[in-house]
Enzyme design. Structure first.
Site, PDB file in Angstrom:
ATOM      1  NE  ARG A 121      -3.792  -0.166   2.130  1.00 48.74           N
ATOM      2  CZ  ARG A 121      -4.711   0.101   3.048  1.00 48.74           C
ATOM      3  NH1 ARG A 121      -4.804  -0.666   4.121  1.00 48.74           N
ATOM      4  NH2 ARG A 121      -5.524   1.112   2.890  1.00 48.74           N
ATOM      5  CG  ASP A 317     -13.363   1.457   5.180  1.00 50.53           C
ATOM      6  OD1 ASP A 317     -12.593   1.618   4.215  1.00 50.53           O
ATOM      7  OD2 ASP A 317     -13.062   1.780   6.345  1.00 50.53           O
TER       8      ASP A 317
HETATM    9  C1  S3P Z   1      -9.542   5.064   7.969  1.00 50.06           C
HETATM   10  C2  S3P Z   1      -9.722   5.860   6.869  1.00 50.06           C
HETATM   11  C3  S3P Z   1     -10.044   5.316   5.544  1.00 50.06           C
HETATM   12  C4  S3P Z   1     -10.594   3.917   5.628  1.00 50.06           C
HETATM   13  C5  S3P Z   1      -9.792   3.047   6.535  1.00 50.06           C
HETATM   14  C6  S3P Z   1      -9.752   3.617   7.932  1.00 50.06           C
HETATM   15  C7  S3P Z   1      -9.162   5.704   9.239  1.00 50.06           C
HETATM   16  O1  S3P Z   1      -8.852   5.292   4.773  1.00 50.06           O
HETATM   17  O2  S3P Z   1     -10.668   3.333   4.352  1.00 50.06           O
HETATM   18  O3  S3P Z   1     -10.340   1.744   6.603  1.00 50.06           O
HETATM   19  O4  S3P Z   1      -9.248   5.053  10.295  1.00 50.06           O
HETATM   20  O5  S3P Z   1      -8.766   6.869   9.203  1.00 50.06           O
HETATM   21  P1  S3P Z   1      -8.357   6.609   3.956  1.00 50.06           P
HETATM   22  O6  S3P Z   1      -8.382   7.703   4.918  1.00 50.06           O
HETATM   23  O7  S3P Z   1      -6.979   6.318   3.464  1.00 50.06           O
HETATM   24  O8  S3P Z   1      -9.335   6.757   2.838  1.00 50.06           O
END
Ligand code: S3P
Length: 435
Positions: A121, A317
């Site tokens: 990632r 998500d």
């Molecule tokens: C999250 C933010 C989201 C989400 C992840 C959890 C967080 O990711 O997809 O499962 O806890 O801040 P991104 O902020 O990279 O979109």
């Protein structure tokens, strides 16, 4: 232990309480570990991501103890210790990106490693702002990926326009801002989950929010000083989402989910389900801070909808399970503006499209989403469905197969433990059959 599950067709309904919110649990672990004193945390997620984040904080001096159904964290009062070993972040993107920000200004050297999915990632998105603030970040993976080495030091506050709508990057910069000299400001292109901001406010950390612009006054290199307090982690809306769709798409079925976090930046799935025709009732039981409440869902023959724009970060998500709803709905469902899905625990656009096709759905893959033409006459695949280590793909496909007429085997399901270890047990509690 077998790493695959056979899921049988079944009509799911009943009442369920989902485990603690993963995003909030991890942030609470970090902030309680940094606080002065002992915090009592109830509802902390007993999943691998939350555990790896907590273990990382223990490596840097915090003390954690599970006692009488609660987690007690004693913090380091602003001074993180140099860890002796690399921090193993497992599968957790949130843990990695937020912790990178937290440790960047702490004057320690930290290396972070993770599993195969996490190691693929992108981490350049946090390296850029952290280097602008004065940290040195080494990424030894081929494409700006883990392993990561962080050499922190004296950070300077910055103004940073986020290149993508990401709560993880926003939170990373705000956490680094705690240790910076002067003011740090982040500007989001679209509103994303605001748990970090809410927790800062609860801890009296000086944060100012003005629409999409969030600023924090840094405490400087000696680190932030704030007092420990007690936290209640609500049920994870993203875990509830699987049962919401499982019932919303079945006419006549009814489900109640209790004690769920209802932060408005997490619950856009409810609007989508209502647009698609489900009957949803929400009763808020706790309104102080982030609302918590019960959700009742009554199923219907769903119809297609368009999901795009500002709604996307507030259901990011949930998109794999929304695609399942789209496959079961009548007509066309469009998912747009969701290119971020390609860099989640797997390339969720490619994985969802591939798996829905295996179930006989008519789906077109787009660079930033997909178009689904429903309703699908479900054809349970004769091959195994491989989650490729992505918990939300495993759970979404398990839910989809409850609507079919034959069992399917889903392989590589150990990843479900990252966010929802009780998932299979809850599926059986709601009337499903799993082997
Ligand atoms: C999250 C933010 C989201 C989400 C992840 C959890 C967080 O990711 O997809 O499962 O806890 O801040 P991104 O902020 O990279 O979109």
């Amino acid at each position: 232990m077998s790493n695959s599950k056979k899921v049988f067709p079944a009509a799911l309904e009943g009442t369920v309480t989902v485990p603690g919110d993963k995003s909030i649990s991890q942030r609470v672990a970090m902030l309680a570990s940094l606080a002065d004193g002992t915090s009592k945390v109830t509802g902390y997620l007993n999943g691998e991501d939350a555990r790896s984040t907590l273990a990382a904080m223990e490596q840097m001096g915090a003390k954690a103890e599970f006692r009488d159904d609660a987690l007690y964290i004693t913090g380091v009062a602003g001074t993180l210790q140099q860890p002796e070993e690399p921090l193993n972040m497992g599968n957790s993107g949130t843990g990695t990106r937020l912790l990178a920000g937290l440790v960047a200004g702490a004057g320690i050297e930290v290396s972070m490693v993770g599993d195969d999915s996490l190691s693929s990632r992108p981490m350049g998105r946090i390296r850029q702002p952290l280097e602008l603030m004065g940290a040195h970040i080494g990424l030894s993976g081929e494409k700006g990926t883990l392993p990561m080495m962080i050499c922190g030091g004296r950070l300077q506050g910055i103004g940073y326009l986020l290149p993508m709508a990401s709560a993880q990057v926003k939170s990373c910069v705000l956490l680094a801002g705690l240790f910076a000299e002067g003011k740090t400001t982040v500007i989001e292109p679209r509103p994303t989950r605001d748990h970090t901001e809410k927790l800062f406010e609860a801890l009296d950390i000086p944060i100012r929010i003005n629409g999409l612009e969030i600023s924090i006054d840094g405490y400087g290199v000696d680190g932030p000083r704030f007092k420990a307090r007690d936290f209640v982690v609500p049920g994870d809306f993203s875990s509830a989402a699987f049962w919401i769709v499982a019932v919303a798409a079945r006419p006549g079925a009814e489900l109640k989910i209790e004690g769920v976090g209802l932060n408005p930046r997490r619950t856009a799935l409810l609007d989508v389900m209502k647009r698609m025709g489900a009957d949803i009732e929400v009763v808020v039981t706790e309104a102080l801070g982030d609302p918590i409440g019960n959700i009742t869902v009554r199923g219907a023959q769903l119809k297609g909808t368009v999901i795009e724009g500002d709604e996307i970060p507030n259901l990011i998500d949930e998109l794999p399970i929304i695609a399942v709803a789209g496959a079961l709905a009548e007509g066309r469902t469009d998912i747009r503006d969701a290119a971020e899905l390609r860099v989640k625990e797997s390339d969720r656009i490619a994985e969802v499209v591939k798996n829905l096709c295996l179930f006989g759905a008519d789906v077109e893959e787009k660079e930033d989403g997909m178009v689904i033409f429903g309703p699908t006459v479900l054809r349970t695949p004769d091959v195994e469905i491989d989650s490729h280590g992505d918990h939300r793909i495993a759970m979404s496909m398990a839910v989809l197969n409850t609507f079919s007429d034959k069992p399917v085997t889903i392989s590589n399901v150990g990843c479900v433990d990252t966010s929802y270890p009780e998932f299979w047990q809850h599926m059986e509690q709601l009337g499903g059959k799993v082997e």
